[in-house]
Each structure stands twice: as C-alpha cells, then as structure tokens.
Design an enzyme around this catalytic site. Structure first.
Site, mmCIF file in Angstrom:
data_model
loop_
_atom_site.group_PDB
_atom_site.id
_atom_site.type_symbol
_atom_site.label_atom_id
_atom_site.label_comp_id
_atom_site.label_asym_id
_atom_site.label_seq_id
_atom_site.Cartn_x
_atom_site.Cartn_y
_atom_site.Cartn_z
ATOM 1 N N ALA A 105 0.853 -1.188 0.000
ATOM 2 C CA ALA A 105 0.000 0.000 0.000
ATOM 3 C C ALA A 105 0.889 1.237 0.000
ATOM 4 C CB ALA A 105 -0.885 0.023 1.241
ATOM 5 N N PHE A 106 0.386 2.325 -0.568
ATOM 6 C CA PHE A 106 1.236 3.520 -0.650
ATOM 7 C C PHE A 106 1.531 4.088 0.733
ATOM 8 C CE2 PHE A 106 -0.737 7.601 0.318
ATOM 9 C CZ PHE A 106 -2.055 7.251 0.502
ATOM 10 N N LYS A 107 0.783 3.688 1.726
ATOM 11 C CA LYS A 107 1.001 4.217 3.072
ATOM 12 C C LYS A 107 2.315 3.744 3.708
ATOM 13 C CE LYS A 107 -3.808 5.163 4.159
ATOM 14 N NZ LYS A 107 -4.534 4.777 2.911
ATOM 15 N N ASP A 108 2.980 2.783 3.057
ATOM 16 C CA ASP A 108 4.232 2.270 3.619
ATOM 17 C C ASP A 108 5.285 3.360 3.826
ATOM 18 O OD1 ASP A 108 3.727 -0.463 4.039
ATOM 19 O OD2 ASP A 108 4.007 -0.921 1.924
ATOM 20 N N ALA A 111 4.309 5.651 6.798
ATOM 21 C CA ALA A 111 4.317 4.908 8.063
ATOM 22 C C ALA A 111 5.746 4.580 8.494
ATOM 23 C CB ALA A 111 3.494 3.627 7.936
#
Ligand SMILES: *Cc1c(COP(=O)(O)O)cnc(C)c1O
Length: 429
Positions: A105-108, A111
């Site tokens: 996911a692009f949130k990696d 995060a």
C-alpha cells in the site's frame, strides 16, 4: 523548522513536538511555518539524482532542526528501499505504482518514515510512546509493519472484526513484538470512536504518551510528496496532470507541497468514490461533511477528509486560486468496476479499485483537455482486493510470494467489545 496549528490557538512547536503530539492541543492540524522552493537546477537535473537524494533535499528543510543529516540519510535509506515505477497505459496516460512496499500500500512510505522519526525521538527517553490507531484496512498494516521492532514505541491497532480483508487482517495480527491488534466487535466507526475517546481520557493521557499514526501526523503526511518528484524524474514532462484517488486527502495535499517546492504541475485531480464532499465543495463552495458510505474502494470511505483544511490553507482559502489547479470528480462502484474491466481488456493492466477511481478522474479531465498528459496514482496492489478484482475482470490474480508466506502465519488478536476494555488494556499492559 517550526509548525503551527491551523486553528491558530496552540503554541508553535518543533518538528519533533509536532510528530509526538500528532494533533495540536487546540485540535488543529500542524502546518510548516515556511516552504522554501528548491533551486531550479534541482528540477533541471532531477533525472541524475537517486530517489534517496531527491527525498533528502525535498524533506530536509522541514526536519533538520531535529534530525541531523546523517540520521536523515539513514532513515531515508531504510524507508525508500523499493521502486516507484511510472507504467505507460496509453500515449497520454500512465500509472504511478506506489504499491511495491512491504504491505503493498502507498502508506508504507509515510508509516515507515514516521516510525523511524518517533524511534529516533524516543532514544534516551524513559517514557515509552504508544501509537494508537484505528484502521479500516490499509493504515493498520502499513503502521504495524513500519513500527515493528522500533524501540521505545508500542503500537495498538483497533480493527473491526470481520470487516477487513484476509490479507489485511494477517498483516495486522501476525507480527507480535511491539505490535498488538485489538479486534473490535463492531464497525470501523466504533474503532475510531474508541480511539478518539482514549485521546481525551485524562486517566490515560496522564499515564501514557499517546500519539496517532494517520495522515494528520506531519511525519506520515509530508514524505508522500516524494512520489510526485519520483514521477517527475521518470517522465520529465513539465505539465503533468496528476490524478489522485483520495479519501483523507493527505496524499494529494503532499503533492501540492511538491508543487510549492517548485515542481511544475498542470493540474491536480482529486478522484473520489461516492464519498464526494470535496467534489461537491468544488462545485458549490460549500463544505458539508457527511457520514461515510461503504464502497469497494474502502480506504477512501471518508465523509469528512481531515487534510482538506491543509489544502485550503495552502491557497489561503482563495477558492479561485484553488479551482485553477484542483479539479475533483466522484465515481460510483459500477463506474469503478467498469474502469477496471476497461483497463484490463484494452491495456492488459490490472488495477485495484482505488487506482481505477484515479484512472476515471484522469479520463474525465482528458475529455475536456485531450492534449494533456496525465498520471494516475495506483495506491494499492490489486491482490489486496483479490475478491473484487478477480470477480470484476474474471481472471485469477497471481499472489506475490510475500503474501503467500503471510497467509500461512498464525493470527494473534485480543477481542474487545467496549471502550472500558481498551482503557484497561492501555492502563495495565
Ligand atoms: C489511504 C488510501 C487512499 C487515500 O489516501 P488519502 O491520503 O487518505 O487521500 C487511497 N488508496 C489506498 C489504497 C489507500 O490505502
């Protein structure tokens, strides 16, 4: 660099304090005091820079008071160890794939960056920091993975039982160490309400240093600006139209910061599902939050996007200026599935539902601006939405090795029903 609260009644703070606080005491979002454009030759010669160098130069001004250059280099090395390819779809449409990180996911990126900043800030600090986060799916996995093994930080993730995909659940519940998954008998809204209550609970905040890990946090939000620079480096076209599938509007807002740093952008498209508060705002100038509606692009089921205030602030609340660079469209699940079929049949490209919404937003803009070149952001790997994608394009999707390995691991979660159980956990564990 200092950060101020957009509600303007809380003290100005350093980057470090902004990261630890998450949200300002007056409930405002933090915003950087200044944004100094990068030199012209940074953009002229960007294709000669590594992703690491690009990211370093872009984020340094925001963090350098609290993170020295050597530490920042180290953090970026760890955060950016995968690719961000721009993949051609047609002559004037490309996809920027942001899903090649550990949780797909692009949130990696955000995060991982936030986790390392917090880990750094808690070195030599005897007070453990607790990251408390509610997830409808993707945030939890990225946060769990990013914070795994970070010393001085404990992570507590609430997720609605039976309402996240199998892959997402495994990503949350199989790590152990400093990560605990609380499986809530309820909905995502119940999880979020419990988290909000905990942040206001004096007994808890007197005893625990609590922070959140959603895109409100500047350390999760700002690194997303790298994506736009990485795309520019690859295509080197001066008037790119970026279409961003948007929920909380953190990603698109980070793109606007890249633009403020001097990166040329022709237009930003905020593409949403039927949770259309922003498209309506761009039409009527009225911002009217609504309860969220469940869709197949569930990471964007947001009825009151938290980062939109940052976007309005960038344009000093001047609607005309904002509307010159931002267009926004919303799409139904039917349209989204149709786009997935079209992408597959015509271009043999498998998109996830979020990327498909981005594609639709771009196509809509190109109808009126046929000579433009656009990139839509593909924010999740299609395998994360296996059932929907498989059923829609009628094709079996190959499951990456790292996911197969994950599916074999044993789930560990603590089941809770009501707020008191969360409170008890936070106070005693
Ligand atoms: C979180 C998420 C989005 C929305 O990003 P925002 O920054 O909240 O607008 C889009 N796609 C996927 C797959 C996500 O996980």
């Amino acid at each position: 660099m200092n950060f101020y609260s957009l509600n303007k009644t809380a003290p100005i703070v350093s980057f470090k304090e902004a990261v630890i606080n998450g949200i300002a005491p007056d409930k405002g979002l933090y915003f950087p005091e200044s944004i100094t454009p990068l030199p012209k030759d940074f953009f002229d010669n960007i294709e000669q820079l590594s992703n690491h160098e690009i990211a370093f130069q872009a984020i340094r001004q925001f963090v350098s008071d609290d993170i020295n250059d050597e530490k920042l280099q180290q953090i970026l090395d760890e955060v950016l160890d995968f690719d961000f390819p721009v993949v051609d779809i047609s002559d004037n449409i490309a996809a920027l794939e942001l899903f090649h990180g550990p949780t797909l996911a692009f949130k990696d990126v955000g995060a991982r960056f936030m986790a390392r900043c917090l880990g750094h800030f808690s070195e030599g600090n005897s007070n453990e920091i607790t990251v408390l986060v509610a997830t409808s799916g993707d945030t939890g996995g990225a946060v769990a993975n990013g914070f795994l093994g970070v010393k001085g930080v404990k992570v507590v993730i609430l997720y609605p039982s039976g309402k996240v995909s199998d892959i997402q659940e495994k990503q949350l519940t199989t790590l152990g160490q400093n990560i605990t998954a609380l499986e809530v008998e309820g909905t995502f809204d119940d999880c979020q309400n419990m988290v909000k209550t905990a942040f206001l609970d004096k007994e808890i905040i007197n005893k625990r240093q609590l922070t959140s890990a959603n895109s409100i946090n500047v350390a999760r939000w700002l690194p997303q600006l790298f994506y736009y620079l990485f795309a520019y480096k690859q295509v080197k076209v001066d008037d790119i139209v970026f279409s961003i599938p948007s929920g909380n509007f953190g990603n698109i807002c980070a793109g606007m910061i890249a633009n403020q740093l001097g990166m040329p952008v022709k237009q930003f498209i905020a593409a949403t599902n039927v949770n259309d508060v922003v498209p309506r705002f761009m039409e009527t100038k009225n911002y009217e939050p609504k309860p969220s509606i469940a869709t197949i692009s569930n990471a964007m089921d947001v009825g009151d996007p938290s980062n939109f205030v940052r976007i309005r602030h960038i344009f000093k609340d001047d609607f005309k200026k904002l509307s010159e660079i931002l267009s926004s469209y919303s799409f139904t699940d039917e349209e989204t599935k149709h786009a997935m079929v079209e992408l597959y049949n015509e271009y043999t490209y498998i998109a996830d539902p979020h990327g498909a919404v981005g594609y639709l937003g771009l196509k809509k803009y190109l109808e009126d601006n046929p000579d433009s070149y656009g990139i839509f952001l593909e924010t999740a790997h299609p395998v994360k939405f296996l059932d929907i994608v498989g059923d829609t394009i009628k094709e079996n999707i190959e499951i990456p090795k790292k996911i197969l390995k994950l599916m074999g691991k044993k789930k560990k979660s603590i089941s809770i029903r009501k707020y008191d159980e969360l409170k008890d956990f936070l106070l005693t564990k």
